[in-house]
Design a protein around this motif. Sequence first.
Motif, short mmCIF file in Angstrom:
data_model
loop_
_atom_site.label_atom_id
_atom_site.label_comp_id
_atom_site.label_asym_id
_atom_site.label_seq_id
_atom_site.Cartn_x
_atom_site.Cartn_y
_atom_site.Cartn_z
N LEU A 1 0.76 -1.22 0.18
CA LEU A 1 0.02 0.06 0.03
C LEU A 1 0.99 1.19 0.08
CD1 LEU A 1 -2.74 -0.98 2.42
CD2 LEU A 1 -2.95 -1.11 -0.16
N ASP A 2 2.02 1.35 0.66
CA ASP A 2 2.72 2.40 0.69
C ASP A 2 3.49 2.89 -0.64
OD1 ASP A 2 2.30 2.82 3.50
OD2 ASP A 2 4.04 1.89 3.99
N LYS A 3 3.69 1.60 -1.38
CA LYS A 3 4.54 1.94 -2.63
C LYS A 3 3.26 2.41 -3.55
CE LYS A 3 7.59 -0.57 -4.34
NZ LYS A 3 8.16 -1.66 -5.11
N ALA A 4 2.13 1.68 -3.45
CA ALA A 4 0.74 2.16 -4.39
C ALA A 4 0.54 3.66 -4.10
CB ALA A 4 -0.40 1.59 -4.14
N GLU A 5 0.52 4.11 -2.67
CA GLU A 5 0.27 5.43 -2.52
C GLU A 5 1.32 6.32 -3.06
OE1 GLU A 5 -0.01 8.46 1.27
OE2 GLU A 5 1.18 6.60 1.45
N GLN A 6 2.57 6.02 -3.28
CA GLN A 6 3.76 6.99 -3.49
C GLN A 6 3.46 6.95 -5.31
OE1 GLN A 6 7.47 5.03 -2.93
NE2 GLN A 6 7.24 5.25 -0.51
N TYR A 7 3.00 5.89 -6.04
CA TYR A 7 2.84 6.04 -7.50
C TYR A 7 1.49 6.95 -7.73
CZ TYR A 7 5.88 2.19 -8.78
OH TYR A 7 7.00 1.26 -9.00
N PHE A 8 0.09 6.57 -6.89
CA PHE A 8 -0.90 7.32 -7.21
C PHE A 8 -0.61 8.75 -6.76
CE2 PHE A 8 -3.21 2.94 -6.95
CZ PHE A 8 -3.27 2.90 -8.25
N GLN A 9 0.15 9.32 -5.67
CA GLN A 9 0.42 10.53 -5.34
C GLN A 9 1.09 11.11 -6.20
OE1 GLN A 9 -0.97 11.92 -2.09
NE2 GLN A 9 -0.49 13.48 -3.45
N GLN A 10 2.07 10.72 -6.86
CA GLN A 10 2.55 11.07 -8.19
C GLN A 10 1.98 11.62 -9.22
OE1 GLN A 10 7.05 9.85 -9.25
NE2 GLN A 10 6.31 8.36 -7.58
N VAL A 11 0.94 10.55 -9.61
CA VAL A 11 0.08 10.89 -10.56
C VAL A 11 -0.92 12.00 -10.42
CG1 VAL A 11 -1.69 9.83 -12.05
CG2 VAL A 11 0.26 8.32 -11.34
N VAL A 12 -1.54 12.05 -9.26
CA VAL A 12 -2.38 13.15 -8.82
C VAL A 12 -1.80 14.58 -8.67
CG1 VAL A 12 -3.85 13.83 -6.97
CG2 VAL A 12 -4.05 11.65 -7.63
N ASP A 13 -0.22 14.53 -8.27
CA ASP A 13 0.42 15.87 -8.12
C ASP A 13 0.58 16.53 -9.53
OD1 ASP A 13 0.50 15.69 -5.47
OD2 ASP A 13 2.46 14.69 -5.33
N ASN A 14 0.50 15.57 -10.54
CA ASN A 14 0.85 15.94 -11.95
C ASN A 14 -0.20 16.02 -12.73
OD1 ASN A 14 4.04 16.22 -12.40
ND2 ASN A 14 3.66 14.62 -10.88
N ASP A 15 -1.62 15.67 -12.29
CA ASP A 15 -2.75 15.70 -12.87
C ASP A 15 -3.92 15.54 -11.83
OD1 ASP A 15 -4.87 15.57 -15.06
OD2 ASP A 15 -4.51 13.65 -15.51
N ASN A 16 -4.24 16.82 -11.43
CA ASN A 16 -5.16 16.76 -10.49
C ASN A 16 -6.74 16.72 -11.08
OD1 ASN A 16 -5.81 17.19 -7.65
ND2 ASN A 16 -6.22 19.22 -7.78
N ALA A 17 -7.07 16.83 -12.30
CA ALA A 17 -8.53 16.63 -12.65
C ALA A 17 -8.67 15.33 -13.43
CB ALA A 17 -8.55 17.83 -13.84
N ASN A 18 -8.40 14.32 -12.72
CA ASN A 18 -8.71 13.03 -13.35
C ASN A 18 -9.41 12.31 -12.26
OD1 ASN A 18 -8.75 10.18 -13.88
ND2 ASN A 18 -7.44 10.68 -15.56
N ALA A 19 -10.71 12.04 -12.43
CA ALA A 19 -11.64 11.41 -11.37
C ALA A 19 -10.89 10.10 -11.06
CB ALA A 19 -13.11 11.17 -11.91
N GLU A 20 -10.47 9.33 -12.08
CA GLU A 20 -10.08 7.85 -11.81
C GLU A 20 -8.86 7.92 -10.92
OE1 GLU A 20 -10.69 3.58 -12.47
OE2 GLU A 20 -11.94 5.27 -12.48
N GLN A 21 -8.26 8.94 -11.17
CA GLN A 21 -6.73 8.57 -10.39
C GLN A 21 -7.05 9.39 -8.89
OE1 GLN A 21 -4.58 11.49 -12.87
NE2 GLN A 21 -4.16 9.92 -14.39
N HIS A 22 -7.86 10.30 -8.63
CA HIS A 22 -8.40 10.45 -7.19
C HIS A 22 -8.95 9.32 -6.60
CE1 HIS A 22 -7.40 14.67 -6.83
NE2 HIS A 22 -7.68 14.80 -8.01
#
Length: 331
Positions: free
Chosen positions: A60-81
């Motif tokens: 889960l910690d690694k998953a959080e890191q991946y998804f946080q990077q994605v959201v930090d760079n694209d904050n307007a995607n419902a699926e990523q949030h």
Amino acid sequence: MLRTTIGLTLILASSAIATEAIDALHLKQYDKAKTLLLQQPDSLDKLFYLGQIAYFEKDLDKAEQYFQQVVDNDNANAEQHYWLAKVSLSQAANASIFSAPGYARTAKQHFEESLHINPKHQGSLKGLIRFYLHVPGIAGGSVDKAEQYARRLQNVDQIEGSMALLNIYEHDDNEQALTTTLAHTLQQHPNNARVLTKAGFIYQQRQDYRLAFDYFSQASAQYNQSQESSYALSALYQLGKTAVLSGQNLSAGQQALQSYLKQPESPVTSDLSIELPSAAWAHYRLAQVLALTDQTHRAQAHLRQSKLRNSDDKALEKRLKQEAKKLNISL
């Protein structure tokens, strides 16, 4: 890193390796998917899929890191949030009493952000239902709010919303609402394997085995006749389990389990909320049915098959020992 996924999706979509990686992910071949993805150029899509793999592998910690990077760079995607919220909710379930509230708040925040972007996002509606249903009241949990989101989900997908309502009423021990909603849902969707299987589970829990067997029978008959084939397979297994629990319909229960064991052990399903029992569990249930019909030798063979196929399932291991002791046989 780029701040939009425009173009990045094309990088993956234009790559045969990436397509193969995504197919492997859907087939739960996580090592293969990860190896193929790591060969791809850096992109937000690549991080997104690696995050999914980490989530399914319970890192889960690694998953959080991946998804946080994605959201930090694209904050307007419902699926990523949604995926970041999903990871946070899982972290809350595994965290200490001190850390869990923070993870839960983060999950709620990203589910809400996902719905702000896409009000019809089913995953986030389901996520908020789970949040309000399972988080303690002192931390913001609310059965009423869970029900409100379930009714919103009904407006998007009637069956999904109805299933959510049934789960809420079960959780809240609201038998009257559960019975009324189940009857209404069955009336609206009389041939839906998922609805019929849910009815079977409800009556099995109530120990009304006659009705449970009837609904599981109807659901299993939908196999290869609908897109709900995974639920039909689940019902096939439950026919055997219900036969064991009730001591009735043993011949039909035996046939159902034998049919279940002839199916692929891990059928592909688009619905990640259903996890089909393993072949090891099916052999164990079949052994129980055979034992109830005084076929001890055949029961022993299936107990041995169950033991052979079992992989680190302590609950099943304990059941096997108990059944062998009861039958006075060795494994």
